[in-house]
Write an enzyme that holds these catalytic residues in place. Structure first.
Site: not given
Ligand code: UDP
Length: 321
Positions: A72, A140, A189
């Site tokens: 991980f 990534y 998020l």
């Molecule tokens: N996101 C957002 N505001 C935040 C954090 C995330 O709008 O403060 C959006 C982000 O752009 C993505 C989604 O939420 O579209 C999920 O983001 P997260 O970082 O949780 O996971 P990822 O999809 O990057 O693995």
């Protein structure tokens, strides 16, 4: 026989350790750069060290009879990977190569690899299967895909088997309430929304409102961390029994939720109202990522036990503590 969990002090690693320790002897290797030793179940043996440190690995493989490695330990922020690609290639690729070399050298032949939906880039389909083309759009995703390719090459020539698990959006917390999602700084998020609803953040920024989705915000497939943990154990046991080898599986719920929908669901569970700021897109984010997980369901009988409400409720219980 023990299982080595690299990155066992991180979010998904620590939840997997918690599921493993009931049945297996577990050794955790973690350098605590993004993990927390408080998340590691006390029944596991903890070794603080780097994945890319061959001497540490030599010691672990000499001191314990390791049957499999669950890996991980990685950096996993899309935006950061765009800003600092070398960090991602060093930590996610180079360090993993050291681990793999040491596994081969010590005759450790089972490997479960944490991969990601980011390998698919911007998919040309609504439901992503394992056959969907891999075209990552950020470092990534590329770093994870590189390791996947290395694994296939190794398995051709060495006594070595692997399972690649491509996670969609991990979320939620352990049912005991003792561990949950902790990142510092937090960028994900659901924890950001919950921290805001607890008064720990002034507002929520929604990154992008002009995506090609129903409400213009990004759609993701959220999967409970304990469901991910169970998939690792089923994959390991399937390999150990000789039922599967060298497979790649998607892990998601098969349902997509937009950023706006997630905020609403959090508001409803927390019974509080959020302050939202609509902001620019974040670099490297595809519009929609939703998984088909029928392959692992058919092969190993894995099915998610947690829906979105259960995911957010478990996260809310952890964050509220
Ligand atoms: N996101 C957002 N505001 C935040 C954090 C995330 O709008 O403060 C959006 C982000 O752009 C993505 C989604 O939420 O579209 C999920 O983001 P997260 O970082 O949780 O996971 P990822 O999809 O990057 O693995």
């Amino acid at each position: 026989m023990a299982i080595l969990v690299c990155g066992g002090a991180g979010y998904i690693g620590s939840h997997t350790v918690k599921e493993l320790v009931d049945t297996y002897e577990v050794v955790v290797l973690d350098n605590l750069t993004t993990g927390f030793d408080s998340l590691i179940d006390e029944r596991a043996t903890f070794v603080k060290g780097d994945l890319g440190d061959g001497a540490v690995l030599d010691r672990i493989f000499a001191d314990h009879t390791i049957d499999a490695v669950f890996h991980f330990a990685a950096n996993s922020l899309v935006g950061e990977s765009v800003e600092n690609p070398l960090k991602y290639y060093r930590n996610n690729v180079s360090a993993t190569l050291v681990l793999l070399e040491k596994m081969i050298e010590h005759g450790v032949k089972r490997f479960i690899f944490s991969s990601t939906a980011a390998t698919y880039g911007i998919p040309d389909t609504e439901m992503i299967t394992e056959e969907t083309a891999n075209k990552p759009i950020n470092p990534y995703g590329r770093s994870k895909l590189m390791v996947e390719q290395v694994l296939a090459d190794i398995a051709h020539v060495h006594d070595f088997q692997y399972v690649v698990l491509r996670y969609f959006n991990a979320a939620g917390a352990h049912k005991s309430g003792t561990i949950g999602e902790s990142h510092d700084p937090e960028s994900h998020l659901i924890p950001i929304v919950l921290q805001h609803l607890l008064g720990q953040r002034e507002k929520i920024s929604v990154f992008g409102t002009d995506y090609d989705t129903a409400d213009g915000t990004c759609v993701r497939d959220y999967i409970h961390v304990t469901d991910l943990a169970r998939a690792h154990i089923l994959s390991y046991e399937g390999m150990a029994k000789g039922e599967i080898a060298n497979e790649t599986y998607n892990l998601g719920n098969g349902a997509g939720y937009s950023v706006n929908e997630i905020i609403k669901a959090c508001e409803s569970i927390a019974e509080r109202k959020a302050t939202i700021e609509y902001a620019d897109r974040r670099a490297g984010d595809p519009a929609t990522l939703v998984a088909s997980s029928t392959k692992i369901a058919a092969a190993l009988g894995w099915k998610p036990a947690f829906d979105l409400e259960a995911i957010i409720s478990s996260a809310w219980a952890w964050h509220s503590k």
